[in-house]
Enzyme design. Structure first.
Site, PDB file in Angstrom:
ATOM      1  N   LEU A  33       0.836  -1.203   0.000  1.00 24.84           N
ATOM      2  CA  LEU A  33       0.000   0.000   0.000  1.00 24.84           C
ATOM      3  C   LEU A  33       0.874   1.257   0.000  1.00 24.84           C
ATOM      4  O   LEU A  33       2.062   1.195   0.325  1.00 24.84           O
ATOM      5  CB  LEU A  33      -0.909  -0.037   1.234  1.00 24.84           C
ATOM      6  CG  LEU A  33      -1.894  -1.209   1.202  1.00 24.84           C
ATOM      7  CD1 LEU A  33      -2.368  -1.583   2.594  1.00 24.84           C
ATOM      8  CD2 LEU A  33      -3.074  -0.881   0.299  1.00 24.84           C
ATOM      9  N   LYS A  48      15.240   0.397   4.025  1.00 21.84           N
ATOM     10  CA  LYS A  48      14.552   0.932   2.844  1.00 21.84           C
ATOM     11  C   LYS A  48      14.634   2.457   2.774  1.00 21.84           C
ATOM     12  O   LYS A  48      14.926   3.021   1.719  1.00 21.84           O
ATOM     13  CB  LYS A  48      13.086   0.473   2.875  1.00 21.84           C
ATOM     14  CG  LYS A  48      12.210   1.034   1.790  1.00 21.84           C
ATOM     15  CD  LYS A  48      12.644   0.587   0.411  1.00 21.84           C
ATOM     16  CE  LYS A  48      11.879   1.338  -0.667  1.00 21.84           C
ATOM     17  NZ  LYS A  48      12.380   1.034  -2.003  1.00 21.84           N
TER      18      LYS A  48
END
Ligand code: NAD
Length: 296
Positions: A64, A170
């Site tokens: 998402l 990340k």
């Protein structure tokens, strides 16, 4: 394995398609009917809600845009936690802040479930080819258990540490990416203005010390790399607004760690300027438009 998959955007759709190709059974949900239909055409079952998508699933994958979407998909009345069986693991591959990932881990645990943050690197090309890198945050045992699912979508599956550390990896990686793309865009636009052919300059860069993913795979100058979003009007890649979100995560994290983020803050302003000009949905390599003006 039976997998419930929520979020079928630029990344989620090809990832889910690869899980189907790997022989898994998929029940999918997205707000976009069209996105669900593409998966249904390939053999997945369309669900009416996240709750329905995860009913009977042995694994759950979410992909998402941001933490707010993950929170709502997990906790809504018709959300994942309302439909999931006890003991099932939720794998969240969205890029979100490490604190939210840890919060979702606790939420899942309180519900009798397990949670790993497993954000990805490799772009839409890597998602389609099934060669993504997964950065996994969770216990060593949980990491081992999710590998068979993740190997259907990626090539490098790296254990980063406890819950949240996948997101740490990340956002640090995307801090580099946001900065290098802006640097390559600046240099390519300068080369054009000074009269060198863009393909020649791109080629030189890619066999020289300026080489990086932003120059050799995703070059922002149209025509230098045939498969890059720049060559197809900056469509279908990594949206500027998503890069802006990631640089916000990095600069917020730097603030909480009492560290400066000089480069990240400047890059964030560049992507903010693009977004404010209405280019937030374009691939982030369109940052070169800030330099090339009407030519871009
Ligand atoms: P995207 O905007 O293309 O897709 C997001 C999808 O989520 C859309 O299909 C949207 O309809 C769906 N969605 C939103 N809210 C929902 C809800 N409440 N219920 C169900 N579905 C909902 O984004 P993307 O490019 O696929 O990126 C997804 C995540 O992966 C982001 O966190 C992004 O930062 C990260 N990421 C993207 C790339 C890339 O190259 N695009 C690369 C690495 C990581």
């Amino acid at each position: 394995m039976k997998i419930g998959f929520v979020g079928l955007g630029h990344m989620g759709a090809p990832m889910a398609l690869n899980l189907l190709k790997a022989g898994h059974t998929l029940s999918v949900f997205d707000l976009s009917e069209q996105a669900m239909q593409t998966l249904a055409d390939a053999g997945a079952t369309k669900a009416a809600s996240p709750k329905a998508a995860v009913s009977g699933a042995e694994w759950v994958v979410t992909m998402l845009p941001a933490a707010a979407h993950v929170r709502s998909v997990l906790t809504a009345e018709d959300g994942v936690l309302a439909g999931i069986a006890k003991g099932v693991t939720i794998i969240d591959s969205s890029t979100i802040d490490p604190a939210s990932a840890r919060e979702f881990g606790k939420l899942a645990q309180a519900h009798g479930n397990r949670f790993v943050d497993a954000p990805v690197s490799g772009g839409t090309g890597g998602a389609t080819a099934g060669t993504l890198t997964f950065m996994v945050g969770g216990s060593a045992e949980l990491y081992e258990s999710v590998k068979p699912v993740l190997s259907g979508m990626g090539k490098n599956i790296v254990h980063c540490g406890d819950t949240g550390t996948g997101q740490v990896a990340k956002i640090c990686n995307n801090l580099v990416l946001g900065v290098t793309m802006a640097g390559v865009a600046e240099a390519m636009a300068l080369g054009e203005a000074l009269g060198i052919d863009a393909k020649v300059l791109g080629g030189i860069m890619n066999t020289s010390t300026g080489r990086c993913w932003s120059s050799d795979t995703y070059n922002p100058f149209p025509g230098v790399i045939e498969t890059a979003p720049s060559t197809r009007g900056y469509t279908g890649g990594f949206g500027t607004d998503l890069m802006l979100k990631d640089l916000g995560l990095a600069t917020d994290a730097a603030k909480s760690a009492h560290l400066p983020a000089f480069m990240g803050a400047i890059a964030q302003q560049l992507y903010q300027a693009m977004s404010s000009q209405g280019d937030g949905k374009l691939d982030f390599s369109a940052v070169i438009k800030l330099y090339r003006g009407t030519k871009g």
